[in-house]
Design an enzyme around this catalytic site. Structure first.
Site, PDB file in Angstrom:
ATOM      1  N   TRP A 343       0.832  -1.205   0.000  1.00  0.00           N
ATOM      2  CA  TRP A 343       0.000   0.000   0.000  1.00  0.00           C
ATOM      3  C   TRP A 343       0.867   1.256   0.000  1.00  0.00           C
ATOM      4  O   TRP A 343       0.401   2.331   0.342  1.00  0.00           O
ATOM      5  CB  TRP A 343      -0.921   0.004   1.219  1.00  0.00           C
ATOM      6  CG  TRP A 343      -2.034  -0.999   1.135  1.00  0.00           C
ATOM      7  CD1 TRP A 343      -3.305  -0.764   0.708  1.00  0.00           C
ATOM      8  CD2 TRP A 343      -1.990  -2.382   1.484  1.00  0.00           C
ATOM      9  NE1 TRP A 343      -4.058  -1.924   0.768  1.00  0.00           N
ATOM     10  CE2 TRP A 343      -3.261  -2.936   1.238  1.00  0.00           C
ATOM     11  CE3 TRP A 343      -0.988  -3.231   1.973  1.00  0.00           C
ATOM     12  CZ2 TRP A 343      -3.571  -4.267   1.477  1.00  0.00           C
ATOM     13  CZ3 TRP A 343      -1.301  -4.566   2.209  1.00  0.00           C
ATOM     14  CH2 TRP A 343      -2.570  -5.065   1.963  1.00  0.00           C
ATOM     15  N   CYS A 378      -6.661  -5.106  -1.477  1.00  0.00           N
ATOM     16  CA  CYS A 378      -7.793  -5.915  -1.027  1.00  0.00           C
ATOM     17  C   CYS A 378      -8.576  -6.567  -2.163  1.00  0.00           C
ATOM     18  O   CYS A 378      -8.960  -7.732  -2.062  1.00  0.00           O
ATOM     19  CB  CYS A 378      -8.715  -5.093  -0.138  1.00  0.00           C
ATOM     20  SG  CYS A 378      -9.604  -3.744  -0.958  1.00  0.00           S
ATOM     21  N   HIS A 437     -13.595  -1.694   1.182  1.00  0.00           N
ATOM     22  CA  HIS A 437     -12.782  -2.872   1.447  1.00  0.00           C
ATOM     23  C   HIS A 437     -13.483  -4.061   0.809  1.00  0.00           C
ATOM     24  O   HIS A 437     -14.719  -4.161   0.847  1.00  0.00           O
ATOM     25  CB  HIS A 437     -12.592  -3.097   2.943  1.00  0.00           C
ATOM     26  CG  HIS A 437     -11.751  -4.297   3.263  1.00  0.00           C
ATOM     27  ND1 HIS A 437     -10.549  -4.544   2.633  1.00  0.00           N
ATOM     28  CD2 HIS A 437     -11.928  -5.326   4.119  1.00  0.00           C
ATOM     29  CE1 HIS A 437     -10.034  -5.652   3.098  1.00  0.00           C
ATOM     30  NE2 HIS A 437     -10.855  -6.158   4.006  1.00  0.00           N
ATOM     31  N   ASP A 460     -11.681 -13.275   4.618  1.00  0.00           N
ATOM     32  CA  ASP A 460     -10.952 -12.071   4.200  1.00  0.00           C
ATOM     33  C   ASP A 460      -9.465 -12.376   4.168  1.00  0.00           C
ATOM     34  O   ASP A 460      -8.850 -12.618   5.206  1.00  0.00           O
ATOM     35  CB  ASP A 460     -11.250 -10.923   5.169  1.00  0.00           C
ATOM     36  CG  ASP A 460     -10.708  -9.579   4.681  1.00  0.00           C
ATOM     37  OD1 ASP A 460      -9.941  -9.571   3.693  1.00  0.00           O
ATOM     38  OD2 ASP A 460     -11.055  -8.549   5.291  1.00  0.00           O
ATOM     39  N   TYR A 622      -6.974   4.626  -0.272  1.00  0.00           N
ATOM     40  CA  TYR A 622      -8.313   4.078  -0.054  1.00  0.00           C
ATOM     41  C   TYR A 622      -8.422   3.391   1.306  1.00  0.00           C
ATOM     42  O   TYR A 622      -9.519   3.121   1.795  1.00  0.00           O
ATOM     43  CB  TYR A 622      -8.685   3.112  -1.186  1.00  0.00           C
ATOM     44  CG  TYR A 622      -8.192   1.692  -1.017  1.00  0.00           C
ATOM     45  CD1 TYR A 622      -9.007   0.711  -0.458  1.00  0.00           C
ATOM     46  CD2 TYR A 622      -6.915   1.314  -1.424  1.00  0.00           C
ATOM     47  CE1 TYR A 622      -8.565  -0.590  -0.311  1.00  0.00           C
ATOM     48  CE2 TYR A 622      -6.472   0.029  -1.286  1.00  0.00           C
ATOM     49  CZ  TYR A 622      -7.297  -0.930  -0.725  1.00  0.00           C
ATOM     50  OH  TYR A 622      -6.859  -2.217  -0.578  1.00  0.00           O
TER      51      TYR A 622
END
Length: 818
Positions: A343, A378, A437, A460, A622
């Site tokens: 990220w 993600c 997400h 997840d 984000y």
């Protein structure tokens, strides 16, 4: 870059199942800088899954995987898959058998199996009835709990006194008690749902109907046949052509992954592409993702993931355990899994997460090299997880939660801290709200939970927080999330906070303490969506995750969950007059253009109100991590009783351009103080700058095995040159992952590319493209391609074309100015 074998074996430190020791010709990608755990301490199964934590040295199915020429492979499917073939019948496997003594002597009168035909062709009854005819494999692929047929070619006529036994084996030391060695006597009742019956005996051919257990281990099994007659015993040698893949079966009512809706199964198991949603609730973007679960090699990659995890074969029949392992292994943290998360905004050592168009390239790279693939965020983790779980037979969908909270202190509230003037104190704001997400829902029963928690389960794979010391999350019952039952396993508190926590604003007081000045109850999990069944429309599934906002049931769920958090009394300090309303708006703007943000204030009281308003604008990832404030406005607004007023702040392209980060998102922090009543106003509003789409046009008809062409048109929306532009092209049944290097594209310039491809499977397909450069990303396009079967081929796939082309340099067909 490393030139020798990798040393960061992670949790394999004390495990005989090791990563490849022979380096691939492809160099290992550089890691993303996050720390990785060593191999010491408790095993994954002791930390992640209590039911599997009692493993000891006697558990032989944990042993080393068999090696092939690259030091990788196993009977469960990690060997390099064989070549794709056409629909012609595979040759019947034959081999010299052995008698009971093992000396290879064949005595007269023995019942010798000269060959086996598993009827594994994609056009055969087995593959069609098991819904596996789309897998680009020649081997037999069946779903558990459902019968299939096979043909034995014998040396003589089958007699009633003969005994035939089928055997399936998986793992390195198969055992009957663990389900890794299955013995099926023909004509006799088997155990646990396994049985085999003679359907027809014709001369020396014997047609069998084999029933598999609905609880069978999933994976790639070796297969053999034993016979016993008065003349002695015979065993058919193992043959790679006779290996059988067994998958979960959502069509079988006795399988705990059973789905009682055919349209659901078509969408969530068999659909090879889907839509993933991103952006903000007010500005939802969507992109097509090629799941490609039937592409050649993907099934082997999925089973290889389980092998790399060191998952005991005996646990591979449990979808709860399998999905939990996948959530851990799709990310690379602490287990050298599939994808490296990044990220940072610097993707120079790998691929920008926005540039991927599907899962196939990622999974095949992991299978081919054994190295984690850079990089993912993600939606990439979720897209790959959908591919893996659908491939293994679990009904799975990709889900986007807008305004998704990341609760770091288990308070089950989102805490935001401000100074005395209501300016954000970023060094204290550890909780974050992601603009969106993406995770997964998969469908299964939960025999490990009380009744009432079957159905959709959250998984997840994005590594956010550890679960039992592991970067994994789920499966977690959606029903338990909805009702705030945060004590239900797995990871319910974290997921509940993502969708249904409250945003609590704390202001620093003169004595240094903090006081709650505002609680925003409808700021988290404002919209939860997935692709609709049988269409490309967006489906709102928020109601599955939470009761209606503001309802008694929703408030009870939130406060019940918060009572189990680290700040159980957070709601005790509420209460203040709130008669001035505030609404924040942002103009829908395109990347490269000026924009306008505004705040509308409305006085609902019968008295005059004076509001001191502060607007702070910054760019934001984000994930909710914001940059420095690059523009701010302060204004005092007088509001007559019942009146409204708008405060605006124009923002020029030249003002925001130097600060832009991924996704082109910005965060507007608005705070205010009502002089007369003491009311505090606070709001965080996120918006994004839209990027252009790629325009794809099919030039001519698409037919299996015949070359056709697609045209891609793109116009650069920025007044600056895009450098090192890379296109990606991918589509299951159409085009293996392809990378096109096109060089630079000038400011406001239009370019046109043409690419040929050869379809390998008929039916409606989707061809997906993306563009990436250091100056612009998140640019995509898709076109539906209706592929006709080749004349006379019966509607099945061809092995012509479709190969992957990496790093190809493509000249532009034409260029044009603005």
């Amino acid at each position: 870059m490393m030139d020798g074998p990798r040393s960061d074996v992670g949790r394999w430190g004390g495990n005989p199942l090791q990563p490849p020791t022979t380096p691939s010709p492809e160099p290992e990608p550089e890691p993303d800088g996050r720390s990785r755990r060593g191999g010491g301490g408790r095993s994954f199964w002791a930390r992640c899954c209590g039911c599997c934590s009692c493993r000891n040295a006697a558990d032989d199915d944990w042993g080393p995987e068999p090696s092939d020429s690259r030091g990788r492979g196993s009977s469960s499917g990690t060997r390099r898959p064989g070549s794709r073939g056409s629909d012609s019948r595979r040759p019947v496997s034959r081999g010299s058998g052995v008698n009971a003594a093992g000396d290879g002597t064949i005595r007269e009168g023995m019942l010798v199996v000269n060959g086996v035909d598993l009827l594994s062709s994609r056009s055969d009854q087995n593959r069609r009835e098991h819904h596996t005819d789309e897998y680009e494999y020649d081997e037999l692929i069946v779903r558990r709990g459902q019968p299939f047929h096979m043909l034995l070619l014998l040396s003589r006529t089958y007699e009633s006194s003969d005994h035939i036994t089928l055997e399936l084996l998986i793992g390195n030391n198969p055992e009957v008690g663990k389900g890794t060695h299955v013995i099926i006597p023909v004509g006799k009742g088997g155990s646990g749902g396994w049985k085999a019956q003679v359907v027809k005996a014709s001369g020396q051919n014997l047609n069998l109907r084999v029933h598999t257990s609905p609880n069978a281990i999933i994976g790639k099994f070796q297969f053999t046949v034993r016979t016993q007659s008065d003349a002695g015993e015979f065993q058919l040698p193992f043959d790679p052509r006779n290996e059988i893949y067994i998958l979960f079966n959502p069509w079988c009512p006795e399988d705990i992954v059973y789905v009682d809706h055919e349209d659901w199964r078509q969408e969530y198991v068999l659909n090879e592409s889907g839509r993933i949603y991103y952006g903000t609730e007010a500005q939802i973007g969507e992109r097509t993702w090629n799941y490609g679960q039937f592409d050649h090699g993907v099934l082997d990659a999925c089973l290889y993931i389980l092998d790399r995890r060191g998952m005991p074969y005996g646990g591979r029949g449990d979808p709860v355990s399998v999905s939990r392992v996948i959530s851990a292994m799709v990310n690379s943290l602490d287990d050298n899994g599939v994808l490296i998360g990044n990220w940072s905004g610097d993707y120079s050592r790998g691929t920008n997460p926005s540039a991927w168009v599907g899962s196939v390239e990622i999974l095949l790279s992991y299978l081919r090299t054994g190295y984690s693939v850079p990089y993912g965020q993600c939606w990439v983790f979720a897209g790959v997880t959908t591919t893996v779980l659908r491939c293994l037979g679990l009904a799975t969908r990709t889900v986007t939660n807008f305004n998704s909270a990341h609760d770091t202190d288990t308070s089950l509230t989102m805490d935001i801290y401000f100074d005395e003037n209501m300016k954000p104190l970023e060094h204290l704001n550890h909780d974050s709200v992601w603009n969106f997400h993406v995770w997964n829902d998969c469908w299964m029963k939960r025999p490990d939970l009380p009744s009432g928690f079957d159905g959709w389960q959250v998984v997840d794979a994005t590594p956010q927080e550890t679960s039992s010391g592991i970067f994994c999350c789920g499966p977690c019952s959606v029903e338990s999330i909805k009702n705030g039952l945060v004590y239900m396993k797995y990871d319910t508190p974290f997921i509940f906070a993502e969708v249904n926590s409250d945003k609590v604003y704390w202001q620093r007081q003169d004595d240094g303490s903090f006081k709650i000045v505002y609680v925003e109850e409808k700021a988290i999990g404002t919209l939860i969506v997935t692709k609709a069944i049988s269409s490309n429309m967006r489906e709102d599934i928020t109601y599955l995750y939470k009761h209606p906002e503001g309802s008694d049931a929703e408030r009870k769920a939130v406060e019940t969950a918060a009572a189990h958090g680290s700040k159980p009394n957070v709601y005790a300090n509420r209460g203040s007059a709130e008669d001035v309303a505030m609404q924040v708006e942002a103009q829908d703007a395109v990347m490269g253009q000026d924009l306008m943000v505004s705040v509308m204030l409305t006085n609902h009281s019968s008295s005059r109100r004076t509001v001191k308003l502060h607007l702070y604008l910054s760019v934001t990832f984000y994930t909710g991590v914001s940059g420095t404030i690059f523009k701010e406005t302060k204004k005092e607004v007088e509001l007559a009783p019942g009146a409204s007023d708008r405060v605006t702040m124009p923002v020029a392209y030249k003002e925001y351009r130097p600060h832009l980060v991924d996704q082109g998102a910005m965060l507007l922090n608005v705070s205010g103080h009502v002089k007369e009543s003491g009311q505090v106003l606070a709001k965080q509003h996120t918006f994004r700058l839209r990027t252009p789409d790629l325009s794809l046009t099919l030039l001519g008809a698409a037919v299996v095995g015949q070359e056709c062409e697609v045209q891609i048109v793109f116009k650069n929306p920025l007044p600056v040159t895009l450098t090192n532009v890379v296109f990606r092209l991918e589509g299951s049944g159409l085009q293996r992952p392809k990378i096109l290097n096109v060089g630079d594209i000038g400011g406001n310039e239009t370019v046109t590319l043409r690419q040929s491809f050869v379809p390998v499977r008929p039916g409606p397909r989707q061809l997906i493209a993306s563009l990436d450069s250091p100056q612009l990303s998140q640019v995509h396009g898709v076109i539906q391609v209706d592929v006709a079967p080749a004349p006379g081929d019966g509607g099945f796939f061809s092995d012509a074309g479709g190969d992957s082309h990496l790093g190809e340099t493509i000249p532009m067909a034409s260029r044009g100015g603005a």
